[in-house]
Design a protein around this motif. Structure first.
Motif: not given
Length: 674
Positions: A477-478, A481, A513, A535
């Motif tokens: 999931s980073n 961002h 994630t 998130d």
């Protein structure tokens, strides 16, 4: 066998920071686990067990009607009449305040027989610190001094009108002899001279929100109450409120968590943003200290009453082991200015901004490769220092763990955004920017050259570069961002948007994630497959800001689908199983609840469903609701905006049907998007 961290998912939780009370769903506070009254990282009450004529009520229901309240009902079948229907029960109403708690015990009898009984509450206190509780440790209760316990600088004192008070070793027994239906009350007042924080002293504005999908209004109502309950301030600066990260483990100042909570909640309050910014500015690093992670210009990770012993770390009471909070501080300052934080407040923070930019463009890149990375120099701190800070969070596609120093993808995006936003802010204020724009441009080029990978999941930025500068190629999931930070091209953003909505990441209840197709995936891992509401909300926000309104709304609706399973109190995280595996999301059993950035996520959902963007210095508003509206008709009244409010209505098709702006504001034309 080592002690195990106690579970939280089945507990009733009521709080008014810095106090939180955790009990069983029957209302009883029992010795062991996490149950008790905690205040400023100390458990000042460890038992509160109610009996009637020596028997505990048999629980039939519980409710948490507000952040600071809990209600319990239990049958008293030994008091009832001879028939099968219950005729006697006990209602237990709990109220938590910043300085303690009180309970009202109402014995109800409906059979008309005035029976005599004894209501008793047994109390004990162990004054255990939060890290000992989290580690599963146990300690013996303290011996009271009268109806009070004292240790170190903390005091817990009991009052109970009309009760006989009996001292029984380490326990205090409160007894009332009553006849028929009756109500008795007791309370506990706590204090701690060493406590760092006091109540935030403010409440967030409550706009009036109505939607055809009532889950949205239920979630917002619960979330805003929880955010109010989490607000703290430094004792010396009671007017600067910030959100404590979460109860019970993290009910204190956390740079990253408090910043994200304030940023996600900006449509409701620039005051919370200002308080958070000033609180963290006062703690900005001024020297190099490997043991605390402090560095000049760096923003704090966390502050506690005492050092905190974690499973694999020993953290000082004031700890700077975070690689992203400094950039997030800069981003919040810019965004708060855009949402209307007073220019005078912004200018007062410019020295902190410039000091933070020095760290971002300098010491954050410790090895000179052009990327911000982290390594725990002390050997006792956090091994991972991004938001996924568990020891096993950074993994390759094949499941192996990356070795430090680690350069995380989203950290590069935060730093790029921080510098770009700082340029915009400084330019608008007539302040010099130096070569910041050139620095951001060079970072964009380096990132495109070094981070992108291809696996069976697709083509996307790696999670990180490891200590050998190899791309850590797990799909996580980073990457979400990165959206809306300016680090990506429009085409790259659209490509990532499609990948993020794939079922391997978008579970149906929110964003995992880690992709379910990677070897390291586990739905009950803290950071490698679980779902974190904040998130998901950050990625929803990024999708909206990058012009992908339909995808933003789709992901937001997934999180909305998860909310009822948790009584609309979204926890810190929950399991990564999707609807094909379970009809309702499963808890992560040691998850904090409430959690500040999880509560603030609800505000991001509202913003996404409105397609709202605001620029107070330019006096403009943008509304681009997804079409059709995923929550049906939506009406918002009283959303704070500058010195006035915004009122807007959209119909089920997503068309704006009514709009009232403060004087001097104008509506920008809707931009076409994905």
């Amino acid at each position: 066998m080592a002690d195990l961290q106690p579970l939280l998912h089945d507990l009733a939780i009521a709080l008014c920071a810095p106090t939180v009370v955790l009990s069983g769903r029957d209302g009883q506070v029992r010795a062991g686990g996490t149950q008790g009254l905690l205040h400023g990282d100390l458990r000042l009450l460890s038992e509160a067990v109610v009996t009637v004529n020596g028997h505990e009520p048999e629980a039939i229901g519980s409710d948490e009607p507000a952040a600071d309240r809990a209600r319990f009902t239990g049958l008293l079948r030994r008091l009832g009449g001879p028939g099968p229907d219950p005729t006697a029960w006990l209602r237990r109403d709990r109220v938590v305040t910043a300085t303690g708690m009180s309970e009202e015990l109402s014995l109800v009898s409906t059979d008309g027989v005035p029976r005599h009984c004894v209501v008793e509450v047994v109390l004990a206190a162990d004054f255990a610190p939060i890290d000992e509780i989290k580690a599963g440790g146990r300690r013996s209760p303290l011996v009271p001094d009268g109806p009070r316990w004292t240790a170190d600088s903390a005091v817990a004192e009991v009052t109970a009108e009309g009760a006989e008070v009996v001292f029984d070793g380490s326990r205090v027994r409160l007894r009332w002899a009553v006849t028929g239906s009756a109500t008795v009350r007791w309370s506990l007042r706590v204090s701690d001279e060493r406590a760092l924080f006091v109540p935030g002293g403010v409440r967030l504005p409550r706009p009036e929100v109505h939607a055809d999908d009532r889950r949205l209004t239920a979630l917002l109502d619960r979330a805003l109450g929880d955010l109010d309950g989490l607000l703290l301030a430094e004792r010396e600066h009671p007017g600067d409120a910030f959100a404590g990260a979460g109860a019970p483990w993290f009910l204190t100042l956390f740079g990253r968590d408090s910043l994200w909570a304030a940023r996600l909640a900006l449509p409701l309050s620039t005051g919370l943003a200002g308080g958070t910014l000033r609180t963290l500015a006062r703690a900005q690093g001024t020297r190099h200290d490997p043991m605390t992670g402090e560095a000049p210009g760096k923003i704090l990770h966390e502050r506690r009453r005492d050092p905190f012993q974690a499973l694999s770390a020993s953290l000082p009471a004031e700890y700077y082991g975070t690689v992203d909070a400094t950039a997030l501080w800069v981003c919040l300052l810019h965004d708060a200015w855009r949402w209307g934080l007073a220019e005078a407040e912004v200018r007062d923070l410019l020295p902190t901004l410039r000091f933070a930019l020095d760290w971002i463009t300098g010491a954050a890149d410790s090895d000179g490769d052009g990327f911000a990375e982290y390594r725990d120099e002390s050997g006792r701190g956090l091994a991972n220092q991004g938001w996924k800070d568990s020891g096993d969070a950074v993994r390759f596609f094949d499941g192996t763990q990356a070795k430090p120093p680690i350069a995380l993808a989203e950290v590069q995006a935060y730093q790029h955004e921080a510098v770009v936003r700082a340029v915009a802010l400084l330019t608008a204020l007539g302040e010099p920017c130096g070569e910041l724009a050139e620095w951001a441009s060079a970072l964009r080029s380096r990132f495109r050259d070094r981070f992108w990978v291809s696996t069976s999941d697709g083509h996307y930025p790696a999670l990180a570069l490891d200590g050998d500068k190899r791309p850590v190629d797990a799909l996580t999931s980073n990457i979400g961002h990165l959206l809306g930070t300016g680090l990506l091209s429009d085409g790259e953003s659209s490509s990532l948007g499609a990948l993020l909505l794939d079922s391997s990441l978008a579970s149906g209840f929110g964003l995992r994630t880690m992709s379910a197709s990677t070897a390291g995936y586990s739905p009950l891992s803290y950071h490698c497959g679980s779902i974190w509401p904040h998130d998901t909300a950050i990625v929803v926000r990024g999708l909206q800001r990058s012009g992908q309104a339909t995808r933003a709304a789709s992901l937001a609706t997934q999180l909305l689908s998860a909310a009822p399973a948790f009584g609309y109190r979204l926890p810190e995280l929950f399991a990564g199983h999707g609807p094909a595996e379970t009809s309702a999301p499963l808890p992560y059993p040691a998850s904090c609840r409430p959690q500040a950035w999880s509560a603030a996520a609800a505000v991001s959902l509202l913003v996404a469903f409105l397609g709202l963007d605001v620029d107070v210095p330019a006096r403009t508003v943008t509304l681009a609701p997804p079409r059709p509206s995923p929550v049906g008709a939506l009406r918002v009244r009283g959303l704070p905006l500058a010195s006035g409010t915004l009122d807007v209505s959209i119909d089920a098709s997503g068309a704006v049907t009514d709009l009232r702006l403060p004087p001097g504001f104008s509506l920008l034309p809707e931009q076409s998007g994905e």
